[in-house]
Write an enzyme that holds these catalytic residues in place. Structure first.
Site, PDB file in Angstrom:
ATOM      1  N   SER A  50     -31.617 -30.429  49.285  1.00  0.00           N
ATOM      2  CA  SER A  50     -30.841 -31.112  49.893  1.00  0.00           C
ATOM      3  C   SER A  50     -29.276 -30.755  50.032  1.00  0.00           C
ATOM      4  O   SER A  50     -28.334 -31.154  50.506  1.00  0.00           O
ATOM      5  CB  SER A  50     -30.831 -32.661  49.883  1.00  0.00           C
ATOM      6  OG  SER A  50     -31.953 -33.229  50.190  1.00  0.00           O
ATOM      7  N   GLU A  91       1.023  -1.256  -0.056  1.00  0.00           N
ATOM      8  CA  GLU A  91      -0.016   0.136  -0.026  1.00  0.00           C
ATOM      9  C   GLU A  91       0.824   1.411  -0.150  1.00  0.00           C
ATOM     10  O   GLU A  91       0.412   2.307  -0.707  1.00  0.00           O
ATOM     11  CB  GLU A  91      -0.964   0.108   1.302  1.00  0.00           C
ATOM     12  CG  GLU A  91      -1.964  -1.036   1.227  1.00  0.00           C
ATOM     13  CD  GLU A  91      -3.381  -0.525   0.403  1.00  0.00           C
ATOM     14  OE1 GLU A  91      -2.908   0.596  -0.128  1.00  0.00           O
ATOM     15  OE2 GLU A  91      -4.082  -1.235  -0.005  1.00  0.00           O
TER      16      GLU A  91
END
Length: 692
Positions: free
Chosen positions: A345, A85
């Site tokens: 429980s 680029e």
């Protein structure tokens, strides 16, 4: 001489004009700065304890734009990007004049654009200030903005902006979002083929999206790899090999873990962009996979929740708030780890722990499992049958209800609640009720988070840990008194580690307990090894009954699967502390060979026990409405001793002798009071309480 004079005047005028021009440019630059503040609009992220991405949130425009820095990406990708680029990126000031001249010459000689001249700085200018069309004025503005950006930011900061805002098709912006969507990974390590694709896509992101235009994506990638500068950047032969690799044909979902924790993080700190949690990504992924698979088997309208915590630090390392956050039929948006439900429980281990601690029983003590009446309360076993004489070890492993209630009656429900407060856990009692025997069978409300917090004490030699909230709440060890003494904790773990795993589950060296609430509304399973605690809840968020739902049959298999898929190696349970040993029944002292209560409720473990006030406990603050001037009676409860009993309040006898072990007393006012009971044998017990 005159010629020199003119030259000097001209030079001075030129300098003045140049200075004026520079001043004008500087003034214009300050008056019309680039909109760099727009670059701050990025996705909020929720991270695990190691900084790995758990979940991201789209920006207000619906974009996946993850903040990305140079340090977040593969260095080879950066070399390829600059080679393709902007080869002179580190040399120019925002505009590459040589590239501009080359592009202009090619346009004149060919009559069309052959190559562009946009630098990365110019592309950043376009990304943070997008404009419709490609007019000359827009291009000139890009040139100016690029120079302005270069004056304000370093080269690395400019790269950071490009890496964050570059378009990759659809609503994907930035290299991290693209890498996660197309490759399923962060861009810290990329192959040459992956890096080349990420370099190629931003030029024409919609046309080159590999999930829609695979051939166009691969052709664009080839153009990148064919660039001589790129080939030099990746090394000999690497570009040719990368061209033969297939591009990803589909887009993956970005990480979307820990929905409830992530939402909580955003609610707490809505302006923060990165939220660090205590979760571990590997654990979270494993638990969520288990939850999804379990939900398919559970059927419609049922949800489940899971929490895994480090018992030593209190950090929540995995949390699943529901079977599926987006499933409306299961009310998936409700975080069931924070909802009070009946624990069944699952509190029984703490009852047994208190009984061990007080020396009432040992593991091999015989206790009766037969129908019993506790002042009108008649507990029954889950399967409606009774086992007769069993050992305490068997009673806890089989989760028998009557033995648990007998032990709770002996140790005192209020004392159990006081111990829970040591772990900063306060189960919710029904309105206007004092702690009673129903606690042992689930007659309170508790959250999964608090239940796991209680169990951290069992995994940590009795010392509970404070769980954080997974986000900002600070976890840590609680410095107060232990929930239970180490020997009692070892006895409980020794028993629970011997419980048979559910069918098909491997023995993992964990201790665990299950629970089923009244009416089949909640199924629980909580297990622990020497370091981690995992809690599981299954049920309907609307509290409806689910026939056949049980802790052992429904929640326990999920517990064992959760431990297996968490990725955490099992830590052995703590070694027995000094004095911890399992003694055979024949070798127990006479007082511990059998535990029983006679018809009068007298403890008969070998010899007659002295009276003991089990409610209110010593030092308790009892709210009876003294502040409002309308005092309520205080319930007094006694264990042991020989009837009849004489009660005294602050040295003053109550009106009548009583043969019952439950008595009511109406205080004269608030403040400290001393309560004493004397049995018929002259033995006494006292407690001091504060009436609020």
């Amino acid at each position: 001489m005159r010629r020199w004079h003119k030259f000097a005047i001209g030079s001075a005028a030129g300098i003045v004009l140049a200075g004026a021009a520079l001043f004008a440019l500087d003034a214009a630059d300050k008056a019309f700065p680039p909109p760099l503040d727009r670059a701050n609009a990025v996705s909020a992220e929720v991270l695990d304890a190691d900084g790995q991405l758990l979940r991201a949130f789209a920006t207000s425009e619906g974009r996946w734009r993850l903040k990305t820095a140079v340090s977040d990406v593969d260095p080879q990708f950066l070399r390829m990007l600059i080679a393709y680029e902007d080869q002179r990126f580190y040399d120019h000031g925002g505009v590459d004049l040589w590239a501009l001249g080359r592009a202009a010459m090619q346009l004149v000689s060919n009559g069309r654009i052959v190559s562009g001249a946009s630098t990365l700085s110019m592309q950043v200018a376009r990304l943070i200030e997008p404009r419709e069309g490609r007019s000359l004025s827009a291009k000139l503005l890009q040139l100016v903005r690029a120079v302005q950006i270069e004056r304000r930011l370093s080269k690395e900061q400019i790269l950071d902006l490009y890496l964050t805002h570059a378009p990759y098709g659809g609503n994907l912006e930035g290299v991290r979002a693209a890498s996660l969507a197309y490759f399923g990974k962060e861009p810290r390590r990329l192959t040459v083929a992956e890096a080349a694709l990420l370099v190629a896509l931003p030029q024409l992101p919609e046309r080159r999206r590999p999930d829609r235009n695979l051939k166009a994506a691969e052709a664009a990638r080839k153009r990148v790899l064919d660039r001589v500068a790129v080939a030099r950047a990746v090394g000999d032969g690497e570009a040719e090999r990368a061209e033969g690799v297939a591009a990803p044909p589909r887009r993956m979902q970005l990480p979307a873990l820990a929905a409830h924790v992530a939402e909580a993080a955003l609610r707490k700190e809505p302006d923060v962009l990165k939220h660090q949690t205590t979760l571990k990504k590997q654990v979270q992924q494993g638990l969520e996979a288990v939850a999804r698979a379990a939900a398919m088997k559970l059927g419609p309208k049922l949800s489940l929740a899971m929490i895994m915590a480090d018992a030593q630090t209190g950090a929540i390392v995995g949390e699943v708030g529901s079977a599926d956050y987006f499933d409306a039929s299961r009310s998936g948006w409700i975080d069931m780890t924070r909802v009070n439900r009946s624990p069944g429980s699952t509190l029984k281990p703490f009852i047994y722990g208190l009984a061990f601690e007080q020396g009432l029983v040992s593991q091999e003590t015989i206790i009766e499992d037969r129908p019993a009446d506790f002042f009108g309360y008649r507990p029954r076993n889950f399967d409606m049958s009774y086992q007769g004489d069993v050992t305490v070890r068997e009673a806890l492993q089989l989760s028998l209800n009557v033995p648990a209630v007998k032990l709770l009656d002996a140790v005192g429900p209020s004392r159990l609640m006081v111990r829970f407060r040591r772990a900063e856990v306060r189960p919710v009692l029904p309105p206007n009720e004092t702690p009673g025997l129903a606690i042992g069978l689930g007659g309170v409300g508790i959250t999964l988070k608090d239940l796991v917090q209680l169990y951290t004490a069992l995994a940590n030699r009795g010392q509970p840990a404070r769980l954080g909230d997974g986000v900002t709440g600070a976890p840590g060890k609680l410095d107060g008194e232990p929930l239970l003494e180490p020997v009692a904790v070892w006895n409980v773990a020794d028993i629970l580690s011997g419980v048979i795993p559910p069918a098909g589950a491997p023995q993992r060296g964990i201790a665990y307990k299950t629970g089923t609430s009244y009416g089949y509304r909640d199924a629980w399973s909580v297990g622990y090894d020497g370091r981690y605690v995992l809690g599981v809840w299954v049920g309907r968020p609307d509290n409806s009954a689910v026939p056949g739902l049980t802790g052992y049959g429904t929640a326990a298999p999920i517990l064992f699967e959760g431990f297996a898929k968490s990725g955490i190696a099992t830590t052995p349970l703590p070694r027995p502390p000094a004095g911890a040993v399992r003694i055979a029944q024949s070798e127990l002292p006479i007082s511990q060979r059998r535990f029983a209560l006679n018809a009068s409720g007298l403890l008969t473990s070998g010899r007659e026990a002295a009276p003991q006030i089990i409610y209110p406990p010593e030092g308790a603050h009892v709210d009876l409405g003294a502040g409002q001037g309308n005092l309520s009676p205080l319930m007094l409860k006694l264990q042991g001793g020989r009837a009849p009993f004489r009660w005294l309040a602050n040295g003053k006898p109550l009106p009548d002798l009583s043969r019952r072990r439950i008595q009511q007393w109406l205080p004269d006012g608030g403040g400290y009071s001393k309560l004493t009971v004397i049995d018929s044998a002259g033995r006494a017990a006292s407690v001091g309480v504060f009436i609020d």
